[in-house]
Design a protein around this motif. Structure first.
Motif, short mmCIF file in Angstrom:
data_model
loop_
_atom_site.label_atom_id
_atom_site.label_comp_id
_atom_site.label_asym_id
_atom_site.label_seq_id
_atom_site.Cartn_x
_atom_site.Cartn_y
_atom_site.Cartn_z
N THR A 72 3.51 -6.34 40.26
CA THR A 72 2.36 -5.87 39.37
C THR A 72 2.98 -5.03 38.27
O THR A 72 4.08 -4.44 38.01
CB THR A 72 1.73 -4.71 40.22
N ASN A 91 -0.22 -9.14 38.54
CA ASN A 91 -1.58 -8.55 38.31
C ASN A 91 -1.31 -7.64 37.36
O ASN A 91 -0.28 -6.75 37.59
CB ASN A 91 -2.41 -8.04 39.35
N ASP A 106 -4.30 -11.68 37.93
CA ASP A 106 -5.23 -11.22 37.19
C ASP A 106 -4.71 -10.26 35.96
O ASP A 106 -3.91 -9.56 36.42
CB ASP A 106 -6.42 -10.58 38.18
N ASP A 160 -7.21 -2.24 43.59
CA ASP A 160 -6.56 -2.60 45.10
C ASP A 160 -5.60 -4.00 44.59
O ASP A 160 -4.82 -4.33 45.31
CB ASP A 160 -7.85 -3.38 45.65
N LYS A 161 -5.87 -4.49 43.41
CA LYS A 161 -5.25 -5.68 43.15
C LYS A 161 -3.72 -5.33 42.37
O LYS A 161 -2.90 -5.91 42.21
CB LYS A 161 -5.74 -6.68 42.19
#
Length: 202
Positions: A72, A91, A106, A160-161
């Motif tokens: 992340t 993400n 994402d 959450d991602k």
């Protein structure tokens, strides 16, 4: 009457010329994107093409990535750019995101996501403004947020991602270090001293 010796005006500078509004490469000018890129180039950290990082990457300044990142990436309030050599499997969240390389994951931007003509993107994008240049490859969904309330809702959903699967949740307090056991337990030490005393007597 105009003086014939005066230099003739340059046709390229004529505001009515069909070339006005075009840059040297022939593409339409992108004042916002160009301004963003020049701003990002001034003060930013760089992850070079020979760097591979795995985990949760958090920064408090602009970042340019030419290396490989997996996990992340959180650059809240700052800009993130992915170079042509950059390969991101993560993400990501940033103020503005400019992609020239590869992104699989994402992305949430508070202002703009720009996919350049050399980019390959697979994932879902959320931002008030999303720009896809001709030639850029994109597979996924685009969600162009209209209002501040909608943006806040997307932020809370996206949190959450932004948790790397191999890291403990942020709310969880770090576990206390286990106290090391003494080298010799007290009972064994007493037995050893008794044996030493017997040997001394004999």
């Amino acid at each position: 009457m105009a003086n014939p010796l005066d230099p003739k005006p340059d046709a390229n500078l004529d505001s009515n010329s069909f070339l006005s509004g075009m840059n040297e490469s022939g593409a339409s000018e992108r004042p916002f994107a160009d301004k963003l890129e020049s701003t990002m180039a001034k003060d930013r950290s760089v992850i070079g093409k020979n760097i591979k990082f795995r985990g949760e990457l958090i920064g408090t300044e602009d970042l340019h990535i030419e290396g490989t990142i997996e996990g992340t990436v959180i650059m809240e309030g700052h800009d993130l750019s992915i170079g042509r050599e950059g390969e991101i499997n993560a993400n990501i969240h940033a103020q503005n995101i400019v992609i020239n390389g590869t992104l699989t994951g994402d992305a949430l931007a508070d202002e703009l996501i720009e996919i350049r003509n050399t980019a390959v993107v697979k994932g879902n994008l959320i931002a008030p403004r999303i720009q896809l240049d001709d030639g850029g490859k994109f597979r996924g969904s685009m969600d162009m947020v209209d209002t501040d309330d909608e943006m806040k809702a997307r932020h809370s959903e996206f949190k959450d991602k932004l948790v790397h699967p191999n890291l403990p949740p942020k709310d969880e307090a770090p576990s206390k270090p286990v106290a090391k056991k003494p080298f010799a337990p007290a009972k064994d030490a007493a037995k050893d001293s008794a044996k030493d005393a017997e040997l001394a007597d004999s």
